[in-house]
Motif scaffolding. Structure first.
Motif, short mmCIF file in Angstrom:
data_model
loop_
_atom_site.label_atom_id
_atom_site.label_comp_id
_atom_site.label_asym_id
_atom_site.label_seq_id
_atom_site.Cartn_x
_atom_site.Cartn_y
_atom_site.Cartn_z
N THR A 1 0.83 -1.20 0.00
CA THR A 1 0.00 0.00 0.00
C THR A 1 0.86 1.25 0.00
N LEU A 2 0.35 2.31 -0.60
CA LEU A 2 1.03 3.60 -0.60
C LEU A 2 0.32 4.53 0.37
N VAL A 3 1.08 5.17 1.23
CA VAL A 3 0.59 6.23 2.10
C VAL A 3 1.52 7.40 1.83
N MET A 4 1.00 8.40 1.11
CA MET A 4 1.90 9.49 0.72
C MET A 4 1.12 10.75 0.38
N SER A 5 1.83 11.84 0.36
CA SER A 5 1.31 13.12 -0.09
C SER A 5 2.45 13.89 -0.74
N ARG A 6 2.14 14.56 -1.82
CA ARG A 6 3.17 15.37 -2.49
C ARG A 6 3.58 16.55 -1.62
N GLN A 7 2.68 17.06 -0.81
CA GLN A 7 2.97 18.27 -0.02
C GLN A 7 3.57 17.96 1.36
N PHE A 8 3.42 16.73 1.84
CA PHE A 8 3.92 16.39 3.17
C PHE A 8 4.91 15.24 3.07
N ALA A 9 6.05 15.39 3.73
CA ALA A 9 7.12 14.40 3.63
C ALA A 9 6.90 13.19 4.54
N LYS A 10 6.08 13.36 5.60
CA LYS A 10 5.92 12.29 6.58
C LYS A 10 4.44 12.02 6.86
N SER A 11 4.21 10.80 7.35
CA SER A 11 2.87 10.44 7.80
C SER A 11 2.97 9.61 9.07
N PHE A 12 1.90 9.63 9.85
CA PHE A 12 1.83 8.86 11.08
C PHE A 12 0.49 8.15 11.11
N LEU A 13 0.50 6.83 11.33
CA LEU A 13 -0.71 6.05 11.46
C LEU A 13 -0.82 5.59 12.90
N SER A 14 -1.94 5.88 13.54
CA SER A 14 -2.13 5.50 14.94
C SER A 14 -2.16 3.98 15.08
N PRO A 15 -1.82 3.44 16.25
CA PRO A 15 -1.80 1.98 16.43
C PRO A 15 -3.13 1.30 16.10
N ASP A 16 -4.25 1.97 16.32
CA ASP A 16 -5.55 1.36 16.00
C ASP A 16 -5.91 1.51 14.53
N GLN A 17 -5.07 2.15 13.76
CA GLN A 17 -5.20 2.36 12.31
C GLN A 17 -6.44 3.17 11.93
N ARG A 18 -6.94 3.99 12.86
CA ARG A 18 -8.12 4.79 12.57
C ARG A 18 -7.80 6.27 12.42
N ARG A 19 -6.52 6.64 12.61
CA ARG A 19 -6.13 8.05 12.47
C ARG A 19 -4.84 8.13 11.67
N LEU A 20 -4.87 8.89 10.59
CA LEU A 20 -3.71 9.07 9.72
C LEU A 20 -3.40 10.56 9.65
N THR A 21 -2.14 10.91 9.95
CA THR A 21 -1.73 12.32 9.95
C THR A 21 -0.59 12.51 8.96
N PHE A 22 -0.75 13.49 8.08
CA PHE A 22 0.31 13.90 7.17
C PHE A 22 0.93 15.17 7.74
N TYR A 23 2.28 15.27 7.74
CA TYR A 23 2.96 16.44 8.30
C TYR A 23 4.33 16.61 7.67
N ASP A 24 5.07 17.59 8.12
CA ASP A 24 6.38 17.95 7.59
C ASP A 24 6.25 18.46 6.15
N GLY A 25 5.48 19.53 6.04
CA GLY A 25 5.24 20.18 4.75
C GLY A 25 4.25 21.31 4.97
N GLU A 26 3.67 21.80 3.88
CA GLU A 26 2.68 22.87 4.02
C GLU A 26 1.83 22.97 2.77
N VAL A 27 0.62 23.50 2.99
CA VAL A 27 -0.30 23.81 1.90
C VAL A 27 -0.74 25.25 2.14
#
Length: 161
Positions: A70-96
């Motif tokens: 699977t791909l988890v990515m964003s062109r605008q954000f360099a990093k992502s974090f998936l919570s242990p329960d896999q119900r929260r995904l955060t993209f960060y280290d970038g800007e829009v």
């Protein structure tokens, strides 16, 4: 917002815009069938704030999929974090910035054909120091962004394939 679902490839593409700074956006998608879907989501920042992180949180019948296939990515954000329960995904280290578009890609596994997930965005407070903004962002990534009032959107989906 509008979407297109390619049933053969199990890909859902959604595009739209966000013009609120005080609300989260709850998105309900009408999928042709439940299961695993690769999501490609594009949205334009119509606010006057720069977003430095974006979070998506699923309903109780859905999870984000993390794995080698699977791909988890964003062109605008360099990093992502998936919570242990896999119900929260955060993209960060970038800007829009205002007027810019953001593209995110991830996989969602859903037990129903109407998954709902809420989007939150974080913009630094202008009076905070860079150190305060970094500390706030680190806390929001680890603990999740607090829920704000919600604007609910039902996304019409055109089925192809």
């Amino acid at each position: 917002m509008a979407g297109v679902a390619d049933v053969r490839r199990r890909v859902l593409m959604i595009s739209g815009a966000i013009d609120t700074v005080d609300h989260d956006v709850s998105v309900c998608v009408n999928l042709p069938e439940p299961g695993r879907w690769q999501i490609i989501k594009s949205e334009t920042n119509l606010t006057d704030k720069t977003w430095v992180a974006m979070q998506a949180a699923t309903d109780e019948d859905s999870v984000f999929v993390d794995g080698d296939d699977t791909l988890v990515m964003s062109r605008q954000f360099a990093k992502s974090f998936l919570s242990p329960d896999q119900r929260r995904l955060t993209f960060y280290d970038g800007e829009v910035r205002p007027g810019e578009a953001v593209v995110k890609m991830y996989t969602l596994e859903t037990a129903g054909n109407k998954p709902t997930y809420a989007y939150s965005r974080y913009s630094p407070i202008t009076t905070d120091t860079p150190e305060q903004s970094r500390a706030t962002l680190e806390r929001l990534i680890a603990e999740g962004m607090p829920q704000r009032p919600v604007v609910e959107v039902i996304v019409p989906v055109t089925v192809v394939g």
